[in-house]
Design an enzyme around this catalytic site. Structure first.
Site, PDB file in Angstrom:
ATOM      1  N   ARG D 251       0.807  -1.200   0.136  1.00  0.00           N
ATOM      2  CA  ARG D 251      -0.018   0.004   0.080  1.00  0.00           C
ATOM      3  C   ARG D 251       0.850   1.285   0.041  1.00  0.00           C
ATOM      4  O   ARG D 251       1.226   1.589   1.002  1.00  0.00           O
ATOM      5  CB  ARG D 251      -0.834  -0.063   1.219  1.00  0.00           C
ATOM      6  CG  ARG D 251      -2.271   0.819   0.965  1.00  0.00           C
ATOM      7  CD  ARG D 251      -2.890   1.427   2.351  1.00  0.00           C
ATOM      8  NE  ARG D 251      -2.196   1.944   3.238  1.00  0.00           N
ATOM      9  CZ  ARG D 251      -1.939   1.993   4.485  1.00  0.00           C
ATOM     10  NH1 ARG D 251      -2.589   1.122   5.147  1.00  0.00           N
ATOM     11  NH2 ARG D 251      -1.145   2.808   5.229  1.00  0.00           N
ATOM     12  N   HIS D 255      -3.728   4.866   4.197  1.00  0.00           N
ATOM     13  CA  HIS D 255      -4.741   3.926   4.204  1.00  0.00           C
ATOM     14  C   HIS D 255      -6.145   4.798   3.573  1.00  0.00           C
ATOM     15  O   HIS D 255      -6.833   4.207   2.952  1.00  0.00           O
ATOM     16  CB  HIS D 255      -5.204   3.698   5.627  1.00  0.00           C
ATOM     17  CG  HIS D 255      -6.420   2.852   5.736  1.00  0.00           C
ATOM     18  ND1 HIS D 255      -6.613   1.703   5.110  1.00  0.00           N
ATOM     19  CD2 HIS D 255      -7.656   3.550   6.298  1.00  0.00           C
ATOM     20  CE1 HIS D 255      -7.924   1.539   5.320  1.00  0.00           C
ATOM     21  NE2 HIS D 255      -8.655   2.376   6.009  1.00  0.00           N
ATOM     22  N   TYR D 264       3.397   5.202  11.854  1.00  0.00           N
ATOM     23  CA  TYR D 264       3.319   3.588  12.249  1.00  0.00           C
ATOM     24  C   TYR D 264       4.502   2.869  11.133  1.00  0.00           C
ATOM     25  O   TYR D 264       4.656   1.778  11.211  1.00  0.00           O
ATOM     26  CB  TYR D 264       2.194   2.955  12.138  1.00  0.00           C
ATOM     27  CG  TYR D 264       1.248   3.056  11.217  1.00  0.00           C
ATOM     28  CD1 TYR D 264       1.512   2.451   9.575  1.00  0.00           C
ATOM     29  CD2 TYR D 264       0.324   4.024  10.852  1.00  0.00           C
ATOM     30  CE1 TYR D 264       0.624   2.595   8.660  1.00  0.00           C
ATOM     31  CE2 TYR D 264      -0.574   4.323   9.832  1.00  0.00           C
ATOM     32  CZ  TYR D 264      -0.600   3.722   8.820  1.00  0.00           C
ATOM     33  OH  TYR D 264      -1.265   3.659   7.552  1.00  0.00           O
TER      34      TYR D 264
HETATM   35  C1  LIG Z   1     -15.608  -5.182  10.170  1.00  0.00           C
HETATM   36  C2  LIG Z   1     -14.889  -3.897  10.082  1.00  0.00           C
HETATM   37  N1  LIG Z   1     -13.716  -3.817  11.120  1.00  0.00           N
HETATM   38  C3  LIG Z   1     -13.192  -2.925  10.965  1.00  0.00           C
HETATM   39  C4  LIG Z   1     -13.203  -2.135   9.993  1.00  0.00           C
HETATM   40  C5  LIG Z   1     -12.231  -0.655   9.908  1.00  0.00           C
HETATM   41  N2  LIG Z   1     -11.343  -0.811   8.829  1.00  0.00           N
HETATM   42  C6  LIG Z   1     -11.597  -0.036   7.576  1.00  0.00           C
HETATM   43  S1  LIG Z   1     -10.396  -0.656   6.569  1.00  0.00           S
HETATM   44  C7  LIG Z   1      -9.305  -1.572   7.680  1.00  0.00           C
HETATM   45  C8  LIG Z   1      -8.191  -2.111   7.325  1.00  0.00           C
HETATM   46  C9  LIG Z   1      -8.551  -3.246   6.093  1.00  0.00           C
HETATM   47  O1  LIG Z   1      -7.405  -3.979   5.770  1.00  0.00           O
HETATM   48  P1  LIG Z   1      -7.181  -5.011   4.591  1.00  0.00           P
HETATM   49  O2  LIG Z   1      -8.337  -5.891   4.713  1.00  0.00           O
HETATM   50  O3  LIG Z   1      -5.743  -5.316   4.586  1.00  0.00           O
HETATM   51  O4  LIG Z   1      -7.680  -3.781   3.265  1.00  0.00           O
HETATM   52  P2  LIG Z   1      -6.838  -2.544   2.869  1.00  0.00           P
HETATM   53  O5  LIG Z   1      -7.428  -1.591   3.315  1.00  0.00           O
HETATM   54  O6  LIG Z   1      -5.528  -2.796   2.794  1.00  0.00           O
HETATM   55  O7  LIG Z   1      -7.252  -2.336   1.200  1.00  0.00           O
HETATM   56  C10 LIG Z   1     -10.189  -1.605   9.042  1.00  0.00           C
HETATM   57  C11 LIG Z   1      -9.770  -2.075  10.184  1.00  0.00           C
HETATM   58  C12 LIG Z   1     -13.864  -2.184   9.024  1.00  0.00           C
HETATM   59  N3  LIG Z   1     -14.214  -1.319   8.061  1.00  0.00           N
HETATM   60  N4  LIG Z   1     -14.839  -3.083   8.857  1.00  0.00           N
END
Ligand SMILES: Cc1ncc(C[n+]2csc(CCOP(=O)(O)OP(=O)(O)O)c2C)c(N)n1
Ligand SMILES: Cc1ncc(C[n+]2csc(CCOP(=O)(O)OP(=O)(O)O)c2C)c(N)n1
Ligand SMILES: [Mg+2]
Ligand SMILES: [Mg+2]
Lengths: 376, 336, 336, 376
Positions: D251, D255, D264
């Site tokens: 990434r 985010h 971080y």
């Molecule tokens: C059930 C749930 N818990 C927490 C969140 C908050 N949240 C949004 S994105 C994220 C990280 C997601 O990481 P990843 O699956 O690696 O996807 P990326 O953002 O890297 O595309 C979190 C914890 C959420 N959207 N849904």
């Protein structure tokens, strides 16, 4: 698919292997005693249920090795996390058998729930797989404290399909918690065969997804169950994290006393498995070893019978719980107002006579007169 | 005395609890290295280390479930749910296990955990970052549910929640996380771990956010602020003296304060952001009618969110009870 | 006309729906080979085959989530949750996805699924097999929630729920699954799939379970039966004529029927098995006070389950509103 | 750990491989065009956000190959299930870019949500992993109907920790549904590195737990992403069930627009990955192949710019949604009474002026004045 680890032969074709060297003859007999206590409890509970003295009961006839084997591999300070299927495991840790019978009779409070910290046995868990994160959390806490304490938890084949199984496995492996996840693959989740539960030929291969070591053992063989768990606990205590164990067996009995397996499987198959049941098989093995004579065995059986008979008497002597039981213990900090008001309301009403803890009557199967559910 | 906003008040509570009692730990998604998406746990990792300030996998049921196991062993975990709506994957663990552990162990082992949930709208966030699920927890026996509205209260309540033996759902109104500052006495009001009785008290009392006598508005969370503004508007425009009662404790409700205020004022409304049907407003309204209907000049009114999903944020000000809507709801009751 | 109990009525509805429309399928734990732990789906596997009657893995979120996906493709899944409390692992899928699919697709694709949940106590079942979670679903926007009380109504409502475009939480009061028999006209009241309007009507109307004019009892599910018996007791012992209104539709509530009955009788109680706080009783009570308080002779009373976990079954009769408790609650309102 | 499949070299040390034979030169250019549209959308969205014209936005700069590659491998009748990260994938299926921009501007209804059946693109999913069972269910339904339609769904590395991931994987493998689960391992879930998410060195090995085939590819390589997805779809369409694909990348950006990665991680690392970004790399590859000349490329860029500029104009011309939007579409069967009453209540109140769809202001980082969350 590799054959699961087996130590106890069948006295005919399959060879016996020597018992694990760490086990003394006394240990071997103690394990026999545990099997007998479990079996005696289970058979008595089924008959109490048939007599309408307990509610629906989840029997475990034939799965005792998967209870006693792992338990004997634990230190007394390790924690156990049973499901409804290992409901009486606490008895081997000093929980009163009467308390567990009372639980199945529908009693709560001090009648039906045991002290968990005293016995290091978590409450009987009814919703599938949801206790697994607790076992992981507890052992993680113990690791943080450097206490050398492990958690042993049981789950069924069906439980591997739940999200909580996955999240628990992941936490355990990420934090290398001292947890043993002991999966009793009895091939059935109520009416659903394990082949409809997962696409994998075995359950043990699930641990690859967590870089977690896995072991596969004969679930009818108490020594194999002991050995795998011991190995897992040693690893956990050495700081090397969790282990998943698949104990392959078969749910010889019904799912619970309200279940009718003829609806969904060929009972001839379960009859065939009956021959493999762990108690008789272990007894014959001990006798072939010369570690158990008939007198000793019959003493053990008598002792177990007496223990359970006393428990039944104790259970039946329990006062029928008063209405306070509804409101007790809901909050450790005392009753909030709505609970006090509820109790007052209830006390102002004339109480109906004691509820009979009815399960289905002898031989009853679900039908018009019997709205009883099958699930445990 | 430092002047803190709510985020800082919460942070101070966590810091003080962790300093006082090494059983306390903090755990959740992104709470360690970033200090949480709202920075409530900022700085704790550096002070208390990885073993006590834990960035977990993305796994809400795992987080809450593990916290329950830790509590069983005697630790005191404080868990962060990243946003309101993401509590649902952990719903089973909360309502079936956290809520019942005391009961299932005949009082021996309550699941002494705190689940912090930043909730509600007003911060222009994408879908599913603005919900108000508190009524769901209020309906489930075995949980305490509280919601602070000022920085000082936030600090004190969070310390109380950590001290308290029962599981506490700690609802944090994110809209007012940083909108006001309070003087927060450095001295913590409760010393862990022997302050249960006091904590229980603190966790079960409503407070008067604004005095008044012609009508009372009951609310909690960020709409308490809106109620105070609506009360001012009523004062300015109609000369009406409206009291605002901040419920603070959502379960149990401080019934005496509620019915007392309703009786004294004779007219009342309940205000919240969550959907109307089977929300907390219904409970407060029923309680008042049941107990003091004869003291009322008018039925208790409700000004709430609607029975719809929280809208996409461009329309969130239409959804969240506005000062005008609250005032209009009050006028309806005044003119009854 | 066959005389059926509720289980058979539900079974008939499923059979008729599946025969009429091949988009309908049934899915859940143990629904195929055993016909479900309560036998509601008995016989369907033989008639419609494995592709349409599906024993799933033990995985509630997976079941509901997959059903949503199927609905998106155009199928009409009817899902069984084995027991009330086991719906919680699927809670996220229901409240975040099923409830919002129409909204999130600007009305194009409602999640047209039916989630059948046998609920409530009274069958001497072990822990966590006796809960009443309906208020949680009522509070969540986007869901319809219904609960039949008679075999004929069960058949008709289930057909309507399947015909209906919105997701329906179909609460089945397991205590009265087999306690009464009705004549059920073989002809289905609704023809899939073009009966939306009619289905919507059927799914939103309360019914009078017993006529009366001195007091009205509002209830749903198995406590409707207890209310009728309590009404009889009041008739016998006090000469009071009590009406019983069966809400049937829990969301939306049939507000007109509710307030109408309350106005006509002047005295009312609400009865349910779920815990009191923030339960449906609070909603019904508030609605009545808000709208017709001046027609009331007394505040609306509530006779409900307590704010405690459903007890171990030996004490379930203490928990479930008994005829005596209901009558006592009514007397309190009558004597106000 | 095996190297992930790679086709496109770096023009220096790593060799180029020939493009998959199934792809014509036209296809190759079309894929370039998709990358450019995605990139243009993303960059424009970030700048709109900085100007306060969108709310918090989840950028995907550098991950375009994981969007376009799989998409191009699909038939037009296959369904897509994106997360917030693949938010603009619908644009490549005919969804108006203005609609997706409007979604990020906080508009609902017909302004911000697209027609999913028309485009076979499920709504943008915000809660992690929860859309995966939908993709499985939809493709399972298609299989039951014999329609030859597959579902392609994306997930992040973090998503593999959720229970819904597990349940979806299990359903897919048990029912052999025609599903492709495309996991973008960008190594971060907000501030959580994948090494704290799972104990396995790779994510692809998770599919062993489901007896599901898995593939691992370079997520910066659009052709590798294409090829793996194509293989998976061919297998799915042949009735051989689901495939899990791990696309390894990084990434490169934050985010979301409210996130500050300096808190971080070492941003020098992300700088290093920047060199691998898929658009420039693919362009160089096509040029080495002689499949794209500068004129063509600049036409494509111009076209994309025009497309997105028009979309921005269209979005900005949208009427600010009226209060009806709150109540519309909640129920397909019409508004129940409480909604009608709510609308009446709202209409009786004087409306405040249009809400500015404020995101954090240019360069703002979360601080006192800015209660904005980080999550997407
Ligand atoms: C059930 C749930 N818990 C927490 C969140 C908050 N949240 C949004 S994105 C994220 C990280 C997601 O990481 P990843 O699956 O690696 O996807 P990326 O953002 O890297 O595309 C979190 C914890 C959420 N959207 N849904
Ligand atoms: C979350 C949840 N869903 C459904 C049930 C109902 N139920 C009780 S036992 C059971 C089957 C469990 O099978 P398995 O995990 O193999 O354990 P076994 O009963 O064979 O010991 C089911 C579905 C439950 N208890 N919990
Ligand atoms: Mg099993
Ligand atoms: Mg990621």
């Amino acid at each position: 698919m590799e054959e699961p680890l087996r130590i106890i032969g069948d006295g005919v074709g399959q060879p016996d292997w020597a018992p694990p060297v760490e086990l003394t003859e006394k240990d071997l007999v103690a394990m026999y005693r545990s099997l007998v206590i479990l079996r005696t409890f289970d058979e008595r509970a089924v008959s109490l249920q048939r007599q309408g003295r307990l509610g629906t009961y989840a029997l475990y006839w034939g799965e005792e090795a998967t209870h006693a084997g792992p338990l004997h591999a634990c230190n007394d300070s390790d924690w156990l996390f049973p499901t409804y299927r290992q409901n009486s495991i606490g008895v081997l840790r000093g929980v009163k058998a009467a308390t567990i019978l009372a639980w199945w009779r529908g009693y709560g409070g001090a009648h039906g729930f045991y002290q968990v910290r005293e016995h290091r046995v978590a409450p009987i868990c009814v919703p599938i797989a949801t206790h697994l994160p607790h076992a992981v959390g507890l052992s993680w806490a113990a690791k943080k404290r450097g206490d050398g304490i492990c958690a042993l938890t049981w789950l069924g084949d069906g439980a591997t399909s739940e999200g909580d199984f996955h999240e628990a496995m992941n936490f355990a492996s990420v934090y290398k918690t001292p947890t043993v996840l002991f999966c009793v693959n009895n091939q059935w989740a109520i009416s659903t065969h394990v082949s409809r539960q997962t696409a994998t030929p075995t359950l043990v291969e699930k641990c690859v997804a967590y870089a977690m070591p896995g072991l596969r053992v004969d679930g009818f063989d108490v020594l194999a169950c002991w050995k795998a768990t011991k190995e897992a606990l040693d690893r956990a205590r050495a700081g090397d994290g969790p282990t998943f164990i698949e104990a392959v067996c078969y749910r010889i009995g019904a799912h619970g006393t309200a279940d009718d397996p003829r609806l969904y499987r060929d009972e001839a198959e379960s009859e065939r498995y009956r021959a493999l049941e762990p108690l008789g098989r272990y007894r014959a093995y001990l006798q072939r070893l010369g570690a158990l004579d008939d007198d000793q065995a019959s003493d053990i059986h008598d002792e177990a019978k007496a223990l359970i008979a006393a428990a039944v008497a104790e259970m039946e002597a329990l006062d029928f719980p008063g209405v306070e039981i509804l409101f007790d213990y809901v909050y450790a900090s005392g009753r909030p107002d709505p609970l006090t008001e509820g109790l007052d309301e209830l006390r102002s009403i004339e109480r109906r006579p004691e509820v009979k803890p009815l399960g289905p009557q002898p031989g009853a199967s679900p039908g018009d007169a019997d709205p009883l559910p099958e699930g445990a | 005395m430092p002047r803190l906003n709510m985020v800082e008040g919460l942070n101070l509570a966590l810091d003080q609890a962790m300093a006082q009692d090494d059983r306390v730990l903090v755990m959740g998604e992104d709470v360690a290295r970033t200090g949480g998406v709202f920075r409530v746990t900022a700085g704790l990792l550096d002070k208390y280390g990885e073993e006590r300030v834990i960035d977990t996998p993305l796994s809400e049921a795992g987080i809450v479930g593990a916290a329950i196991g830790m509590a069983l062993y005697g630790l005191l975990p404080v868990v962060e749910i990243q946003f309101d709506t993401f509590v649902y994957p952990a719903f089973e663990q909360i309502v079936v296990h956290a809520a019942r552990y005391a009961w299932r162990t005949r009082g021996e082992v309550p699941a002494s955990i705190v689940i912090r949930i930043p909730f509600g709208g007003g911060v222009r966030a994408p879908e599913l970052h603005s919900d108000s699920p508190e009524a769901l927890f209020v309906h489930v026996p075995g949980l305490k549910v509280v919601c602070p509205t000022t920085p000082a209260l936030a600090r004190d309540l969070l310390l109380a929640a950590i001290s308290h033996p029962d599981p506490v759902i700690f609802m944090e109104p994110k809209r007012i996380y940083r909108t006001g500052r309070d003087e927060v006495p450095e001295k913590a009001p409760l010393l862990l771990p022997e302050a249960d009785g006091e904590a229980t008290q603190l966790l079960s009392r409503a407070r008067v956010a604004r005095p008044g006598e012609d009508l009372v508005m009951f609310s909690y969370g960020s709409t308490v602020v809106s109620c105070c503004e609506a009360a001012q508007k009523l004062q300015d425009e109609r000369g009406v003296s409206a009291r605002v009662v901040d419920l603070v404790s959502l379960y149990p409700l401080d019934v005496e304060s509620i019915t007392g205020a309703a009786s004294e004022c004779g007219r009342a409304i309940v205000v919240h952001e969550a959907p109307r049907t089977a929300g907390l407003g219904a409970e407060v309204s029923s309680l008042i009618h049941e107990r003091v209907m004869l003291d009322l000049e008018a039925p208790v009114g409700r000004v709430t969110g609607f029975d719809v999903p929280f809208p996409q944020f461009a329309n969130e000000d239409d959804y969240i009870p506005s000062i005008d809507r609250i005032a209009a709801g009050a006028v309806k009751v005044l003119d009854f």
